[in-house]
Scaffold this motif. Structure first.
Motif, PDB file in Angstrom:
ATOM      1  N   ALA A   1       5.842  -8.773 -14.548  1.00 55.48           N
ATOM      2  CA  ALA A   1       7.100  -8.508 -13.835  1.00 55.48           C
ATOM      3  C   ALA A   1       7.598  -7.095 -14.122  1.00 55.48           C
ATOM      4  O   ALA A   1       8.017  -6.371 -13.213  1.00 55.48           O
ATOM      5  CB  ALA A   1       8.150  -9.538 -14.239  1.00 55.48           C
ATOM      6  N   VAL A   2       7.564  -6.681 -15.389  1.00 55.63           N
ATOM      7  CA  VAL A   2       7.996  -5.317 -15.727  1.00 55.63           C
ATOM      8  C   VAL A   2       7.064  -4.293 -15.079  1.00 55.63           C
ATOM      9  O   VAL A   2       7.517  -3.262 -14.553  1.00 55.63           O
ATOM     10  CB  VAL A   2       8.037  -5.128 -17.259  1.00 55.63           C
ATOM     11  CG1 VAL A   2       8.281  -3.663 -17.617  1.00 55.63           C
ATOM     12  CG2 VAL A   2       9.140  -5.999 -17.864  1.00 55.63           C
ATOM     13  N   ALA A   3       5.751  -4.561 -15.093  1.00 50.14           N
ATOM     14  CA  ALA A   3       4.803  -3.654 -14.452  1.00 50.14           C
ATOM     15  C   ALA A   3       5.084  -3.549 -12.956  1.00 50.14           C
ATOM     16  O   ALA A   3       5.025  -2.450 -12.372  1.00 50.14           O
ATOM     17  CB  ALA A   3       3.378  -4.132 -14.697  1.00 50.14           C
ATOM     18  N   SER A   4       5.405  -4.675 -12.321  1.00 51.40           N
ATOM     19  CA  SER A   4       5.708  -4.668 -10.892  1.00 51.40           C
ATOM     20  C   SER A   4       6.973  -3.873 -10.600  1.00 51.40           C
ATOM     21  O   SER A   4       7.026  -3.083  -9.647  1.00 51.40           O
ATOM     22  CB  SER A   4       5.862  -6.104 -10.391  1.00 51.40           C
ATOM     23  OG  SER A   4       6.130  -6.136  -9.007  1.00 51.40           O
ATOM     24  N   LEU A   5       8.003  -4.066 -11.416  1.00 49.62           N
ATOM     25  CA  LEU A   5       9.245  -3.302 -11.231  1.00 49.62           C
ATOM     26  C   LEU A   5       9.000  -1.813 -11.427  1.00 49.62           C
ATOM     27  O   LEU A   5       9.545  -0.971 -10.689  1.00 49.62           O
ATOM     28  CB  LEU A   5      10.303  -3.797 -12.219  1.00 49.62           C
ATOM     29  CG  LEU A   5      10.859  -5.209 -11.942  1.00 49.62           C
ATOM     30  CD1 LEU A   5      11.665  -5.705 -13.138  1.00 49.62           C
ATOM     31  CD2 LEU A   5      11.715  -5.212 -10.690  1.00 49.62           C
TER      32      LEU A   5
ATOM     33  N   THR B   1      11.906 -11.102  -5.807  1.00 50.57           N
ATOM     34  CA  THR B   1      12.920 -10.907  -4.764  1.00 50.57           C
ATOM     35  C   THR B   1      12.810  -9.525  -4.145  1.00 50.57           C
ATOM     36  O   THR B   1      12.818  -9.366  -2.915  1.00 50.57           O
ATOM     37  CB  THR B   1      14.330 -11.121  -5.343  1.00 50.57           C
ATOM     38  OG1 THR B   1      14.454 -12.459  -5.832  1.00 50.57           O
ATOM     39  CG2 THR B   1      15.391 -10.877  -4.289  1.00 50.57           C
ATOM     40  N   LEU B   2      12.671  -8.506  -4.987  1.00 52.32           N
ATOM     41  CA  LEU B   2      12.537  -7.137  -4.471  1.00 52.32           C
ATOM     42  C   LEU B   2      11.241  -6.974  -3.680  1.00 52.32           C
ATOM     43  O   LEU B   2      11.228  -6.315  -2.626  1.00 52.32           O
ATOM     44  CB  LEU B   2      12.575  -6.142  -5.633  1.00 52.32           C
ATOM     45  CG  LEU B   2      13.942  -5.973  -6.311  1.00 52.32           C
ATOM     46  CD1 LEU B   2      13.814  -5.084  -7.537  1.00 52.32           C
ATOM     47  CD2 LEU B   2      14.957  -5.378  -5.332  1.00 52.32           C
ATOM     48  N   LEU B   3      10.152  -7.549  -4.174  1.00 53.85           N
ATOM     49  CA  LEU B   3       8.886  -7.458  -3.443  1.00 53.85           C
ATOM     50  C   LEU B   3       9.002  -8.096  -2.063  1.00 53.85           C
ATOM     51  O   LEU B   3       8.469  -7.578  -1.076  1.00 53.85           O
ATOM     52  CB  LEU B   3       7.772  -8.136  -4.244  1.00 53.85           C
ATOM     53  CG  LEU B   3       7.263  -7.379  -5.474  1.00 53.85           C
ATOM     54  CD1 LEU B   3       6.377  -8.281  -6.318  1.00 53.85           C
ATOM     55  CD2 LEU B   3       6.511  -6.112  -5.073  1.00 53.85           C
ATOM     56  N   HIS B   4       9.702  -9.226  -1.988  1.00 57.97           N
ATOM     57  CA  HIS B   4       9.898  -9.871  -0.692  1.00 57.97           C
ATOM     58  C   HIS B   4      10.766  -9.018   0.223  1.00 57.97           C
ATOM     59  O   HIS B   4      10.422  -8.802   1.400  1.00 57.97           O
ATOM     60  CB  HIS B   4      10.532 -11.248  -0.880  1.00 57.97           C
ATOM     61  CG  HIS B   4      11.112 -11.799   0.387  1.00 57.97           C
ATOM     62  ND1 HIS B   4      10.341 -12.117   1.487  1.00 57.97           N
ATOM     63  CD2 HIS B   4      12.407 -12.041   0.745  1.00 57.97           C
ATOM     64  CE1 HIS B   4      11.123 -12.546   2.465  1.00 57.97           C
ATOM     65  NE2 HIS B   4      12.371 -12.509   2.044  1.00 57.97           N
ATOM     66  N   LEU B   5      11.881  -8.537  -0.278  1.00 55.68           N
ATOM     67  CA  LEU B   5      12.785  -7.756   0.560  1.00 55.68           C
ATOM     68  C   LEU B   5      12.168  -6.443   1.010  1.00 55.68           C
ATOM     69  O   LEU B   5      12.526  -5.908   2.062  1.00 55.68           O
ATOM     70  CB  LEU B   5      14.099  -7.499  -0.198  1.00 55.68           C
ATOM     71  CG  LEU B   5      14.928  -8.757  -0.526  1.00 55.68           C
ATOM     72  CD1 LEU B   5      16.185  -8.390  -1.297  1.00 55.68           C
ATOM     73  CD2 LEU B   5      15.279  -9.531   0.740  1.00 55.68           C
ATOM     74  N   ARG B   6      11.229  -5.922   0.226  1.00 54.71           N
ATOM     75  CA  ARG B   6      10.509  -4.694   0.603  1.00 54.71           C
ATOM     76  C   ARG B   6       9.288  -4.985   1.483  1.00 54.71           C
ATOM     77  O   ARG B   6       8.570  -4.066   1.875  1.00 54.71           O
ATOM     78  CB  ARG B   6      10.020  -3.973  -0.664  1.00 54.71           C
ATOM     79  CG  ARG B   6      11.104  -3.300  -1.477  1.00 54.71           C
ATOM     80  CD  ARG B   6      10.613  -3.036  -2.894  1.00 54.71           C
ATOM     81  NE  ARG B   6       9.282  -2.428  -2.944  1.00 54.71           N
ATOM     82  CZ  ARG B   6       9.053  -1.118  -3.135  1.00 54.71           C
ATOM     83  NH1 ARG B   6      10.072  -0.292  -3.275  1.00 54.71           N
ATOM     84  NH2 ARG B   6       7.818  -0.653  -3.189  1.00 54.71           N
TER      85      ARG B   6
END
Length: 298
Positions: free
Chosen positions: A165-169, A217-222
């Motif tokens: 998750a941190v890597a994705s952010l 959530t951010l990955l979905h919204l993007r």
């Protein structure tokens, strides 16, 4: 290693382990044989959906030739590996410690295993027996397998979620892949994480789930995840984060409203949102169960 696929794989593995036992406990079928059969069935279902998932177009941002990024990742990885080896040793050889774990996290799941369900006697109910327990299900799995011998590995099982998750952010913030993985591994450098990884608490696990909820959530919204898997995964992560700890209800609720509100504004609400809400309800089922049993979700 693909960052977002790692996040999805580690999170949905947690959903299988935690959600499967939760369902069995709520319907009164909590025993080792049924638990294993349920996991086999859920694994088949998850893999069927995973194989149908379109290829994620998330090209690597690493430089094709050797660069300082590689050496930075190696350095962070070596240090994180040494910390992890030390932590594994503690989990294997240290006695069960921590007042919260010894007084209610572990006793509540052991009692549930003895009873075969999660329905406590209303006259003797404790806060732990009526509260959210999505991370506690990992302790229950370990007790099912080896008694208390490996129970301190519970929160270690959520570490891949936190790292990914941190890597994705970090990647969403523009960090190159190798440095994003280095950022994820640096979770192991946080003193409170080191201290609590081998204690029968839920703080590291709940933190990992909240990070996953924010990242997904951010990955979905993007639109960085293929539809409909992005919204289903995001809503599932929000639900299981809320179902880990009372203090995560507010941030989870804000993420839930943000996701549905933004998608509604974009006129993108669809059947996938309904499917996501179903898995969300599985994550927050502890509050629903408490409401049904005691007339109060908390």
């Amino acid at each position: 290693i693909p960052i977002n696929r790692t996040l999805l794989a580690s999170f949905w593995t947690f959903v299988q382990l935690s959600g499967g036992l939760a369902i069995l406990g709520w319907i009164g079928w909590l025993n080792p044989a049924v638990a294993v059969l349920t996991q086999v069935a859920m694994t088949v279902v998850v893999w069927v959906f995973a194989l149908r998932m379109p290829k994620m177009e998330t090209p690597s941002t690493d430089e094709p030739t050797p660069s300082p990024d590689r050496w930075a990742l190696i350095a962070v990885g070596v240090i994180a590996g040494l910390i992890l080896i030390r932590t594994l040793g503690y989990a294997l050889f240290l006695p069960i410690d921590g007042s919260d774990g010894a007084s209610y996290h572990l006793p509540s799941v052991i009692e549930a295993l003895d009873n075969g369900d999660f329905r406590p006697d209303a006259s003797t109910v404790t806060l732990a027996q009526a509260g959210p327990r999505s991370v506690d299900m990992l302790y229950l799995w370990l007790i099912l397998g080896r008694g208390l011998d490996l129970v301190l590995f519970g929160q270690l099982l959520t570490l891949p979620i936190a790292v990914a998750a941190v890597a994705s952010l970090a990647k969403m913030a523009g960090v190159r892949d190798r440095l994003a993985w280095a950022a994820g591994l640096s979770v192991l450098f946080i003193p409170v994480v080191i201290a609590q990884l081998t204690v029968a608490y839920v703080d590291v696990g709940s933190g990992a789930l909240l990070l996953a909820a924010v990242a997904l959530t951010l990955l979905h919204l993007r639109d960085d995840l293929p539809r409909p898997w992005g919204v289903i995964s995001a809503l599932a992560a929000i639900g299981f984060a809320a179902g880990a700890k009372y203090s995560l209800v507010l941030p989870a609720a804000l993420l839930f409203l943000w996701l549905l509100g933004f998608d509604g504004w974009r006129r993108r609400l669809a059947w996938a949102h309904l499917a996501g809400v179903v898995v969300f309800l599985l994550g927050v089922g502890w509050y629903i169960s408490a409401l049904v049993e005691f007339g109060n979700p908390t």
